[in-house]
Structures are given as structure tokens and as C-alpha cells.
Design an enzyme around this catalytic site. Structure first.
Site, PDB file in Angstrom:
ATOM      1  N   PRO A  10      12.573 -32.333  15.413  1.00 28.99           N
ATOM      2  CA  PRO A  10      11.512 -32.337  16.680  1.00 28.99           C
ATOM      3  C   PRO A  10      10.210 -31.922  15.986  1.00 28.99           C
ATOM      4  O   PRO A  10       9.100 -32.260  16.228  1.00 28.99           O
ATOM      5  CB  PRO A  10      12.025 -31.283  17.906  1.00 28.99           C
ATOM      6  CG  PRO A  10      13.345 -31.239  17.321  1.00 28.99           C
ATOM      7  CD  PRO A  10      13.695 -31.297  15.177  1.00 28.99           C
ATOM      8  N   ASP A  65      10.107 -37.391   3.664  1.00 31.66           N
ATOM      9  CA  ASP A  65      10.661 -35.931   3.502  1.00 31.66           C
ATOM     10  C   ASP A  65       9.742 -35.074   2.771  1.00 31.66           C
ATOM     11  O   ASP A  65       8.681 -34.815   2.278  1.00 31.66           O
ATOM     12  CB  ASP A  65      11.525 -36.661   2.217  1.00 31.66           C
ATOM     13  CG  ASP A  65      12.732 -35.640   1.232  1.00 31.66           C
ATOM     14  OD1 ASP A  65      13.377 -34.696   3.017  1.00 31.66           O
ATOM     15  OD2 ASP A  65      13.053 -34.690   0.238  1.00 31.66           O
ATOM     16  N   ASP A 143       6.384 -22.860   8.513  1.00 28.53           N
ATOM     17  CA  ASP A 143       5.084 -22.627   8.533  1.00 28.53           C
ATOM     18  C   ASP A 143       5.073 -20.982   8.562  1.00 28.53           C
ATOM     19  O   ASP A 143       3.680 -20.594   8.569  1.00 28.53           O
ATOM     20  CB  ASP A 143       5.153 -23.149  10.234  1.00 28.53           C
ATOM     21  CG  ASP A 143       4.974 -24.843   9.471  1.00 28.53           C
ATOM     22  OD1 ASP A 143       4.391 -25.060   8.323  1.00 28.53           O
ATOM     23  OD2 ASP A 143       5.053 -25.322  11.105  1.00 28.53           O
TER      24      ASP A 143
HETATM   25  P1  ITT Z   1      14.424 -34.657   8.388  1.00 38.14           P
HETATM   26  O1  ITT Z   1      14.838 -34.973   7.255  1.00 38.14           O
HETATM   27  O2  ITT Z   1      15.759 -35.348   9.011  1.00 38.14           O
HETATM   28  O3  ITT Z   1      13.243 -35.426   8.420  1.00 38.14           O
HETATM   29  P2  ITT Z   1      14.959 -32.214   8.082  1.00 38.14           P
HETATM   30  O4  ITT Z   1      13.833 -30.777   8.573  1.00 38.14           O
HETATM   31  O5  ITT Z   1      15.914 -31.597   7.242  1.00 38.14           O
HETATM   32  O6  ITT Z   1      14.257 -33.200   9.208  1.00 38.14           O
HETATM   33  P3  ITT Z   1      12.551 -32.066   5.250  1.00 38.14           P
HETATM   34  O7  ITT Z   1      14.331 -32.403   4.543  1.00 38.14           O
HETATM   35  O8  ITT Z   1      11.413 -33.297   4.819  1.00 38.14           O
HETATM   36  O9  ITT Z   1      13.073 -32.434   6.769  1.00 38.14           O
HETATM   37  O10 ITT Z   1      12.315 -30.929   5.075  1.00 38.14           O
HETATM   38  C1  ITT Z   1      12.993 -30.299   4.132  1.00 38.14           C
HETATM   39  C2  ITT Z   1      12.452 -28.489   4.692  1.00 38.14           C
HETATM   40  O11 ITT Z   1      11.493 -28.043   4.362  1.00 38.14           O
HETATM   41  C3  ITT Z   1      13.213 -27.969   6.257  1.00 38.14           C
HETATM   42  O12 ITT Z   1      14.227 -26.842   6.320  1.00 38.14           O
HETATM   43  C4  ITT Z   1      11.974 -28.039   6.523  1.00 38.14           C
HETATM   44  O13 ITT Z   1      11.754 -27.386   8.259  1.00 38.14           O
HETATM   45  C5  ITT Z   1      10.356 -27.192   5.897  1.00 38.14           C
HETATM   46  N1  ITT Z   1       9.636 -27.994   5.876  1.00 38.14           N
HETATM   47  C6  ITT Z   1       9.506 -29.732   6.190  1.00 38.14           C
HETATM   48  N2  ITT Z   1       7.894 -29.736   6.565  1.00 38.14           N
HETATM   49  C7  ITT Z   1       7.465 -28.688   7.154  1.00 38.14           C
HETATM   50  C8  ITT Z   1       6.774 -27.782   7.743  1.00 38.14           C
HETATM   51  O14 ITT Z   1       5.751 -28.861   7.458  1.00 38.14           O
HETATM   52  N3  ITT Z   1       6.154 -26.978   7.876  1.00 38.14           N
HETATM   53  C9  ITT Z   1       7.532 -26.424   7.843  1.00 38.14           C
HETATM   54  N4  ITT Z   1       8.082 -26.494   7.461  1.00 38.14           N
HETATM   55  C10 ITT Z   1       8.654 -27.571   6.368  1.00 38.14           C
END
Ligand code: ITT
Length: 184
Positions: A10, A65, A143
């Protein structure tokens, strides 16, 4: 322009809505099953998801991703960021960096988009450092420990709009918006 954002996260959906809403896009959020393959790059994961989602009648959509790449750990957790957060968590990442002088890291984001039957990918990066302790309550994921270059606070201490202005995802979204506007 209507665009469906596909994610189970989300926090990501909110960032897409803020950034693209302001650029004239009409954003919907949905989740779809997509097996995240084990791959060496974010782009390979995204291309695999795009191909898995083909033919599901989803209209125009985008997904991303992302990963946190830490220099002192040779890029770990990188493409394994979601697994690392679920297992060792933020505290585990901080422990791995105990006693390390080099705390430089970068967030990377690859967005894949299917628009009017054409597929495209765009990328964004944000350089920074890993804080010594978590701070802030905003955002999600890593974050609270990521301090972008040129700032004193973590992403979790910033408003969504400030984070979007400099973040890996914000930059990838800008590139996406520019690419889509050329197609209409
Ligand atoms: P979806 O694949 O369903 O979009 P996800 O949370 O699994 O959701 P990712 O594989 O892209 O998304 O993210 C890999 C990890 O990095 C995941 O644990 C995220 O919480 C973290 N992450 C991704 N973008 C981030 C951001 O902008 N700030 C902090 N953490 C981030």
C-alpha cells in the site's frame, strides 16, 4: 489517462497516486498474482511480471520492483530486499553494518508498464547512506534507515511529496510520465 498500479504494497500505491495524480493521471490500485522470479536484476523481475500479466485484461497498468543496494555488503540485499526485510529486518541490516565505516547505499526502482498494448520499462536511483539507528514514522520498508544524499533525515522523516521529489521511485515515475506523454 487511466493507469492501474499493481502492487501488494500500500505504501507504493500511495506514492504512485501522489506523484502521478499531480501529473494528470487517473490512478487505480489493484493487486495481481505474479511470481517474483529469482533474478540478478530488478529489470529481469519486472519483465517477467509483465509477461505473466499479459492477456489478463488489465487495461493499462504499471508495477515496480525496487531494492536497497548497500556498498559495504556488495549490493545486498538488492534484489532480495523483500526477503531480507521479512527475515532479518531493519535491525538485521544495521547489525550487518556494525563497525563498518562505509555506509553508502542506493535505492533502485524499475517500473514496468503496459500502455495501449506496448510494454516499456524505466528506472530511477537515489544515492544515500544507512543511518546508525531507525528514525521517522512515515513511508514503509527500509525508509527509517535510509538518508538520501544532501539531506539530514531519513525517508521516513519526510512527507510523501518530498520523498517522491528525490526518491528512486519518484524519479522512475517522472521518466514513466514523460514516456507515456510522448505516446498520446
Ligand atoms: P510488490 O512487489 O507487491 O509491489 P513489495 O513490497 O514486495 O511489493 P518490492 O519487491 O519492490 O515490493 O520491494 C522490495 C523490498 O524493498 C520491500 O520489502 C519493500 O518494503 C522495500 N522497498 C521498496 N521500495 C521502498 C522504498 O521506497 N522505501 C523503503 N523500502 C522500500
Amino acid at each position: 489517462m487511466k493507469l492501474r498500479i499493481i502492487t501488494s504494497n500500500p505504501g507504493k500505491a500511495v506514492e504512485f497516486r501522489h506523484a502521478l495524480g499531480g501529473l494528470g493521471f487517473d490512478i487505480e490500485h489493484g493487486d495481481e498474482d505474479c511470481d517474483e522470479i529469482q533474478a540478478d536484476t530488478l529489470q529481469e523481475v519486472v519483465l517477467s511480471c509483465l509477461s505473466q500479466l499479459r492477456g489478463r485484461g488489465l487495461g493499462d497498468y504499471a508495477l515496480d520492483d525496487s531494492g536497497l543496494f548497500i556498498d559495504a555488503l556488495d549490493g545486498f540485499p538488492g534484489v532480495y530486499s523483500s526477503y531480507a526485510l521479512r527475515t532479518i529486518g531493519i535491525d538485521g541490516i544495521l547489525r550487518l553494518l556494525d563497525g563498518r565505516e562505509d555506509r553508502s547505499a542506493r535505492f533502485e526502482c524499475c517500473i514496468g508498464c503496459s500502455f495501449r498494448g506496448e510494454e516499456l520499462t524505466v528506472q530511477g536511483k537515489c544515492e544515500g547512506t544507512i543511518a546508525h539507528r531507525p528514525s521517522g514514522t512515515g513511508g514503509f520498508g527500509f525508509d527509517p534507515i535510509f538518508v538520501p544524499s544532501g539531506y539530514d533525515g531519513t525517508f521516513a522523516e519526510m512527507s510523501i511529496d518530498v520523498k517522491n521529489g528525490i526518491s528512486h521511485r519518484g524519479r522512475a515515475i517522472q521518466a514513466l510520465s514523460a514516456a507515456l506523454k510522448e505516446k498520446v
